[in-house]
Write a protein that holds these residues in place. Structure first.
Motif, PDB file in Angstrom:
ATOM      1  N   CYS A   1      -4.105  -4.937  -4.123  1.00 47.79           N
ATOM      2  CA  CYS A   1      -2.808  -5.309  -3.563  1.00 47.79           C
ATOM      3  C   CYS A   1      -1.765  -4.275  -3.957  1.00 47.79           C
ATOM      4  O   CYS A   1      -1.551  -4.016  -5.141  1.00 47.79           O
ATOM      5  CB  CYS A   1      -2.403  -6.687  -4.061  1.00 47.79           C
ATOM      6  N   LEU A   2      -1.114  -3.703  -2.975  1.00 49.80           N
ATOM      7  CA  LEU A   2      -0.103  -2.675  -3.168  1.00 49.80           C
ATOM      8  C   LEU A   2       1.273  -3.307  -3.102  1.00 49.80           C
ATOM      9  O   LEU A   2       1.593  -4.009  -2.146  1.00 49.80           O
ATOM     10  CB  LEU A   2      -0.251  -1.614  -2.072  1.00 49.80           C
ATOM     11  N   GLY A   3       2.103  -3.054  -4.134  1.00 55.07           N
ATOM     12  CA  GLY A   3       3.453  -3.593  -4.152  1.00 55.07           C
ATOM     13  C   GLY A   3       4.428  -2.594  -4.744  1.00 55.07           C
ATOM     14  O   GLY A   3       4.049  -1.689  -5.481  1.00 55.07           O
ATOM     15  N   GLY A   4       5.681  -2.754  -4.409  1.00 57.72           N
ATOM     16  CA  GLY A   4       6.727  -1.866  -4.904  1.00 57.72           C
ATOM     17  C   GLY A   4       7.171  -0.920  -3.810  1.00 57.72           C
ATOM     18  O   GLY A   4       6.350  -0.288  -3.150  1.00 57.72           O
ATOM     19  N   ALA A   5       8.474  -0.822  -3.624  1.00 57.69           N
ATOM     20  CA  ALA A   5       9.041  -0.038  -2.517  1.00 57.69           C
ATOM     21  C   ALA A   5       8.664   1.433  -2.580  1.00 57.69           C
ATOM     22  O   ALA A   5       8.191   2.008  -1.595  1.00 57.69           O
ATOM     23  CB  ALA A   5      10.563  -0.194  -2.507  1.00 57.69           C
ATOM     24  N   ASP A   6       8.881   2.070  -3.723  1.00 60.73           N
ATOM     25  CA  ASP A   6       8.604   3.501  -3.830  1.00 60.73           C
ATOM     26  C   ASP A   6       7.112   3.793  -3.709  1.00 60.73           C
ATOM     27  O   ASP A   6       6.710   4.737  -3.033  1.00 60.73           O
ATOM     28  CB  ASP A   6       9.134   4.062  -5.158  1.00 60.73           C
ATOM     29  N   LEU A   7       6.298   2.988  -4.376  1.00 56.16           N
ATOM     30  CA  LEU A   7       4.856   3.220  -4.327  1.00 56.16           C
ATOM     31  C   LEU A   7       4.311   2.987  -2.922  1.00 56.16           C
ATOM     32  O   LEU A   7       3.479   3.761  -2.437  1.00 56.16           O
ATOM     33  CB  LEU A   7       4.129   2.328  -5.338  1.00 56.16           C
ATOM     34  N   ALA A   8       4.782   1.942  -2.255  1.00 55.38           N
ATOM     35  CA  ALA A   8       4.333   1.692  -0.879  1.00 55.38           C
ATOM     36  C   ALA A   8       4.664   2.884   0.016  1.00 55.38           C
ATOM     37  O   ALA A   8       3.825   3.316   0.811  1.00 55.38           O
ATOM     38  CB  ALA A   8       4.974   0.418  -0.337  1.00 55.38           C
ATOM     39  N   ALA A   9       5.869   3.448  -0.140  1.00 57.83           N
ATOM     40  CA  ALA A   9       6.253   4.613   0.667  1.00 57.83           C
ATOM     41  C   ALA A   9       5.317   5.789   0.407  1.00 57.83           C
ATOM     42  O   ALA A   9       4.912   6.493   1.339  1.00 57.83           O
ATOM     43  CB  ALA A   9       7.700   5.007   0.374  1.00 57.83           C
ATOM     44  N   SER A  10       4.929   5.982  -0.843  1.00 56.48           N
ATOM     45  CA  SER A  10       4.014   7.078  -1.183  1.00 56.48           C
ATOM     46  C   SER A  10       2.628   6.847  -0.582  1.00 56.48           C
ATOM     47  O   SER A  10       2.031   7.758  -0.006  1.00 56.48           O
ATOM     48  CB  SER A  10       3.921   7.215  -2.704  1.00 56.48           C
ATOM     49  N   PHE A  11       2.108   5.634  -0.689  1.00 58.49           N
ATOM     50  CA  PHE A  11       0.791   5.324  -0.107  1.00 58.49           C
ATOM     51  C   PHE A  11       0.831   5.477   1.409  1.00 58.49           C
ATOM     52  O   PHE A  11      -0.126   5.958   2.010  1.00 58.49           O
ATOM     53  CB  PHE A  11       0.345   3.916  -0.509  1.00 58.49           C
ATOM     54  N   LEU A  12       1.937   5.074   2.029  1.00 57.23           N
ATOM     55  CA  LEU A  12       2.072   5.238   3.481  1.00 57.23           C
ATOM     56  C   LEU A  12       2.112   6.714   3.862  1.00 57.23           C
ATOM     57  O   LEU A  12       1.484   7.119   4.842  1.00 57.23           O
ATOM     58  CB  LEU A  12       3.323   4.510   3.986  1.00 57.23           C
ATOM     59  N   ARG A  13       2.833   7.538   3.098  1.00 56.94           N
ATOM     60  CA  ARG A  13       2.883   8.987   3.379  1.00 56.94           C
ATOM     61  C   ARG A  13       1.496   9.604   3.310  1.00 56.94           C
ATOM     62  O   ARG A  13       1.169  10.513   4.060  1.00 56.94           O
ATOM     63  CB  ARG A  13       3.802   9.697   2.372  1.00 56.94           C
ATOM     64  N   HIS A  14       0.680   9.130   2.398  1.00 58.93           N
ATOM     65  CA  HIS A  14      -0.686   9.657   2.233  1.00 58.93           C
ATOM     66  C   HIS A  14      -1.695   8.954   3.144  1.00 58.93           C
ATOM     67  O   HIS A  14      -2.891   9.238   3.068  1.00 58.93           O
ATOM     68  CB  HIS A  14      -1.142   9.528   0.784  1.00 58.93           C
ATOM     69  N   ASP A  15      -1.228   8.008   3.973  1.00 61.60           N
ATOM     70  CA  ASP A  15      -2.091   7.273   4.899  1.00 61.60           C
ATOM     71  C   ASP A  15      -3.211   6.540   4.158  1.00 61.60           C
ATOM     72  O   ASP A  15      -4.383   6.600   4.545  1.00 61.60           O
ATOM     73  CB  ASP A  15      -2.663   8.226   5.958  1.00 61.60           C
ATOM     74  N   LEU A  16      -2.863   5.830   3.099  1.00 60.60           N
ATOM     75  CA  LEU A  16      -3.846   5.160   2.245  1.00 60.60           C
ATOM     76  C   LEU A  16      -3.885   3.644   2.410  1.00 60.60           C
ATOM     77  O   LEU A  16      -4.635   2.970   1.713  1.00 60.60           O
ATOM     78  CB  LEU A  16      -3.554   5.493   0.771  1.00 60.60           C
ATOM     79  N   VAL A  17      -3.092   3.094   3.310  1.00 60.68           N
ATOM     80  CA  VAL A  17      -3.031   1.639   3.477  1.00 60.68           C
ATOM     81  C   VAL A  17      -4.032   1.207   4.547  1.00 60.68           C
ATOM     82  O   VAL A  17      -4.035   1.737   5.652  1.00 60.68           O
ATOM     83  CB  VAL A  17      -1.596   1.187   3.833  1.00 60.68           C
ATOM     84  N   ASP A  18      -4.870   0.234   4.196  1.00 61.66           N
ATOM     85  CA  ASP A  18      -5.902  -0.265   5.120  1.00 61.66           C
ATOM     86  C   ASP A  18      -5.487  -1.521   5.865  1.00 61.66           C
ATOM     87  O   ASP A  18      -5.967  -1.784   6.968  1.00 61.66           O
ATOM     88  CB  ASP A  18      -7.190  -0.574   4.342  1.00 61.66           C
ATOM     89  N   ALA A  19      -4.647  -2.331   5.228  1.00 55.12           N
ATOM     90  CA  ALA A  19      -4.273  -3.617   5.819  1.00 55.12           C
ATOM     91  C   ALA A  19      -2.859  -3.977   5.383  1.00 55.12           C
ATOM     92  O   ALA A  19      -2.358  -3.491   4.367  1.00 55.12           O
ATOM     93  CB  ALA A  19      -5.258  -4.701   5.388  1.00 55.12           C
ATOM     94  N   TYR A  20      -2.229  -4.842   6.174  1.00 56.43           N
ATOM     95  CA  TYR A  20      -0.851  -5.244   5.937  1.00 56.43           C
ATOM     96  C   TYR A  20      -0.765  -6.759   5.960  1.00 56.43           C
ATOM     97  O   TYR A  20      -1.293  -7.395   6.875  1.00 56.43           O
ATOM     98  CB  TYR A  20       0.062  -4.679   7.028  1.00 56.43           C
ATOM     99  N   ARG A  21      -0.081  -7.313   4.983  1.00 60.76           N
ATOM    100  CA  ARG A  21       0.270  -8.732   4.967  1.00 60.76           C
ATOM    101  C   ARG A  21       1.786  -8.756   4.793  1.00 60.76           C
ATOM    102  O   ARG A  21       2.302  -8.643   3.697  1.00 60.76           O
ATOM    103  CB  ARG A  21      -0.442  -9.472   3.851  1.00 60.76           C
ATOM    104  N   ILE A  22       2.457  -8.867   5.915  1.00 58.71           N
ATOM    105  CA  ILE A  22       3.909  -8.770   5.948  1.00 58.71           C
ATOM    106  C   ILE A  22       4.481 -10.179   6.097  1.00 58.71           C
ATOM    107  O   ILE A  22       4.067 -10.933   6.983  1.00 58.71           O
ATOM    108  CB  ILE A  22       4.380  -7.873   7.119  1.00 58.71           C
ATOM    109  N   TYR A  23       5.437 -10.502   5.227  1.00 61.67           N
ATOM    110  CA  TYR A  23       6.066 -11.825   5.212  1.00 61.67           C
ATOM    111  C   TYR A  23       7.504 -11.661   5.687  1.00 61.67           C
ATOM    112  O   TYR A  23       8.343 -11.118   4.974  1.00 61.67           O
ATOM    113  CB  TYR A  23       6.020 -12.417   3.802  1.00 61.67           C
ATOM    114  N   ILE A  24       7.772 -12.101   6.914  1.00 56.82           N
ATOM    115  CA  ILE A  24       9.091 -11.943   7.510  1.00 56.82           C
ATOM    116  C   ILE A  24       9.945 -13.155   7.141  1.00 56.82           C
ATOM    117  O   ILE A  24       9.611 -14.290   7.489  1.00 56.82           O
ATOM    118  CB  ILE A  24       8.997 -11.789   9.040  1.00 56.82           C
ATOM    119  N   HIS A  25      11.036 -12.876   6.440  1.00 59.46           N
ATOM    120  CA  HIS A  25      11.952 -13.934   6.008  1.00 59.46           C
ATOM    121  C   HIS A  25      13.050 -14.100   7.054  1.00 59.46           C
ATOM    122  O   HIS A  25      13.541 -13.110   7.605  1.00 59.46           O
ATOM    123  CB  HIS A  25      12.553 -13.579   4.644  1.00 59.46           C
ATOM    124  N   PRO A  26      13.440 -15.349   7.340  1.00 55.90           N
ATOM    125  CA  PRO A  26      14.411 -15.601   8.409  1.00 55.90           C
ATOM    126  C   PRO A  26      15.842 -15.296   7.967  1.00 55.90           C
ATOM    127  O   PRO A  26      16.674 -16.183   7.766  1.00 55.90           O
ATOM    128  CB  PRO A  26      14.206 -17.093   8.701  1.00 55.90           C
TER     129      PRO A  26
END
Length: 186
Positions: A122-147
């Protein structure tokens, strides 16, 4: 092979935190917290940046010792202690039990971690997520949209020239109005 799963709360207008790093708009009630516990209990490890790790480590190791923290909150304290944590930081000197400090996001090292036995990561944290996304390392997303619309802050997805096709795996609506979207790489 284990997957890297980005699990993140986001406002309806796409922000993961306000301009001063506020997340007080997250609507986490017992139903949603229990869902998080059920999801996170199956993980083989948490990948966290320093800021997220320090916030979590400040509260969760002993949260279940406080009688005011019952139900899903107390339950998560055990999940936090038991799950291995990989803390990405260039500055952190020490980390708590069941954690290891990793200095850089190195794709080959992440591939080796994914190839190791165990549950998904499980990947968490704003800066780390941005780094993993830049390196194309994310396989799946569980996005929780708050109203809620917060107007400005840090967007979930940094600007990218890369197009990434995704496949919808499911959705879930919670009683508090939060909607989970589950996507995997197509």
């Amino acid at each position: 092979m284990r997957k890297i799963i980005l699990m993140m709360g986001v406002s309806l207008d796409g922000f993961i935190e306000g301009p001063e790093r506020q997340i007080d708009w997250h609507l986490v009630d017992d139903e949603l917290h229990q869902h998080f516990n059920d999801e996170l209990r199956t993980m083989g490890g948490f990948l966290e940046g320093r800021v997220t790790y320090e916030l979590m480590e400040d509260f969760w190791p002993t949260a279940d010792a406080d009688p005011a923290n019952a139900g899903p909150t107390a339950e998560f304290a055990g999940i936090w202690r038991d799950t291995p944590k990989y803390v990405y930081s260039r500055t952190l000197e020490r980390s708590g039990p069941n954690s290891v400090i990793v200095r850089e996001v190195v794709p080959a090292e992440v591939a080796a971690l994914k190839a190791a036995p165990g549950g998904d990561l499980c990947l968490g944290g704003a800066d780390l997520a941005a780094s993993f996304l830049r390196h194309d390392l994310v396989d799946a997303y569980r996005i929780y949209i708050h109203p809620v619309l917060i107007g400005r802050g840090r967007p979930l997805f940094p600007p990218s020239a890369t197009r990434t096709p995704l496949r919808l795996e499911g959705t879930r609506t919670f009683g508090n109005g939060v909607v989970q979207l589950r996507y995997e790489r197509a």
